[in-house]
Design a protein around this motif. Sequence first.
Motif, PDB file in Angstrom:
ATOM      1  N   GLU A 215       0.828  -1.193   0.000  1.00 31.97           N
ATOM      2  CA  GLU A 215       0.000   0.000   0.000  1.00 31.97           C
ATOM      3  C   GLU A 215       0.868   1.251   0.000  1.00 31.97           C
ATOM      4  OE1 GLU A 215      -2.507  -3.092   0.469  1.00 31.97           O
ATOM      5  OE2 GLU A 215      -0.755  -2.757   1.679  1.00 31.97           O
TER       6      GLU A 215
ATOM      7  N   THR B  70       0.452  -7.569  -3.557  1.00 29.03           N
ATOM      8  CA  THR B  70      -0.295  -7.686  -2.312  1.00 29.03           C
ATOM      9  C   THR B  70      -1.763  -7.529  -2.659  1.00 29.03           C
ATOM     10  OG1 THR B  70       1.517  -6.758  -1.020  1.00 29.03           O
ATOM     11  CG2 THR B  70      -0.658  -6.711  -0.002  1.00 29.03           C
ATOM     12  N   GLY B  71      -2.577  -8.488  -2.257  1.00 33.17           N
ATOM     13  CA  GLY B  71      -4.013  -8.475  -2.559  1.00 33.17           C
ATOM     14  C   GLY B  71      -4.512  -9.891  -2.681  1.00 33.17           C
ATOM     15  N   PHE B  72      -5.340 -10.159  -3.693  1.00 32.76           N
ATOM     16  CA  PHE B  72      -5.866 -11.496  -3.971  1.00 32.76           C
ATOM     17  C   PHE B  72      -5.715 -11.677  -5.479  1.00 32.76           C
ATOM     18  CE2 PHE B  72      -9.597 -14.486  -2.682  1.00 32.76           C
ATOM     19  CZ  PHE B  72      -8.885 -15.564  -3.154  1.00 32.76           C
TER      20      PHE B  72
ATOM     21  N   ASP C 144      -7.694 -10.074  -8.567  1.00 31.58           N
ATOM     22  CA  ASP C 144      -7.128  -8.820  -9.059  1.00 31.58           C
ATOM     23  C   ASP C 144      -6.805  -8.832 -10.550  1.00 31.58           C
ATOM     24  OD1 ASP C 144      -7.397  -7.866  -6.484  1.00 31.58           O
ATOM     25  OD2 ASP C 144      -5.301  -8.220  -5.955  1.00 31.58           O
TER      26      ASP C 144
ATOM     27  N   GLN D 105       2.863 -17.680  -1.167  1.00 29.88           N
ATOM     28  CA  GLN D 105       1.996 -16.593  -0.708  1.00 29.88           C
ATOM     29  C   GLN D 105       1.910 -16.654   0.801  1.00 29.88           C
ATOM     30  OE1 GLN D 105      -1.467 -17.577  -3.037  1.00 29.88           O
ATOM     31  NE2 GLN D 105      -2.448 -18.574  -1.314  1.00 29.88           N
TER      32      GLN D 105
ATOM     33  N   ARG E 170      -0.495 -15.351   3.898  1.00 23.84           N
ATOM     34  CA  ARG E 170      -1.821 -14.826   4.214  1.00 23.84           C
ATOM     35  C   ARG E 170      -1.677 -13.644   5.164  1.00 23.84           C
ATOM     36  NH1 ARG E 170      -7.187 -17.187   4.409  1.00 23.84           N
ATOM     37  NH2 ARG E 170      -8.409 -15.971   5.881  1.00 23.84           N
TER      38      ARG E 170
ATOM     39  N   ASP F  69      -8.988 -12.957   2.388  1.00 28.98           N
ATOM     40  CA  ASP F  69      -8.893 -12.571   0.977  1.00 28.98           C
ATOM     41  C   ASP F  69      -7.755 -11.584   0.706  1.00 28.98           C
ATOM     42  OD1 ASP F  69     -11.110 -14.166   0.497  1.00 28.98           O
ATOM     43  OD2 ASP F  69     -12.501 -12.512   0.796  1.00 28.98           O
ATOM     44  N   ARG F  70      -6.687 -11.678   1.474  1.00 32.47           N
ATOM     45  CA  ARG F  70      -5.566 -10.749   1.325  1.00 32.47           C
ATOM     46  C   ARG F  70      -4.263 -11.490   1.559  1.00 32.47           C
ATOM     47  NH1 ARG F  70      -2.641  -6.757   2.178  1.00 32.47           N
ATOM     48  NH2 ARG F  70      -2.761  -4.686   2.818  1.00 32.47           N
TER      49      ARG F  70
ATOM     50  N   SER G  55       0.216 -11.687   0.520  1.00 31.28           N
ATOM     51  CA  SER G  55       1.431 -11.141  -0.047  1.00 31.28           C
ATOM     52  C   SER G  55       2.018 -12.248  -0.917  1.00 31.28           C
ATOM     53  CB  SER G  55       2.419 -10.755   1.053  1.00 31.28           C
ATOM     54  OG  SER G  55       3.602 -10.248   0.492  1.00 31.28           O
TER      55      SER G  55
END
Length: 107
Positions: free
Chosen positions: A6, A33-35, A39, A75, A77, A81-82, A84
């Motif tokens: 972010e 970073t997200g899903f 995305d 990844q 967690r 739903d998020r 790295s």
Amino acid sequence: MTGPGEGQGALSDITLLAWAEAAGPGARLAYHTGFLVVDVADALSRLRGEELNRLRAVAAAACRLSDAGRVHLVQQRLGPDRFSYLAIARPRRGAAAVRVADLVTAG
């Protein structure tokens, strides 16, 4: 660990490939970073235009690096739903190691 999050600039596929060329074994880079599956999906993503194309190119480059044995993709967690998404550099195996320059044109 370095990488986009972010408030930071977005990583490009070329930056990811350059990092993989220079990274020593065990080095880590957060490339998203997200899903990721959401995305990059047209119907679900909040990203549009160049941002969406950039993320798809980064994801494709990460897959090419993994397929070539240059990185492990994992990844972490962060919450519901998020995640790295991390690339972890693998040791190079002699002259048979795939050159990153060959992966630039592969995608």
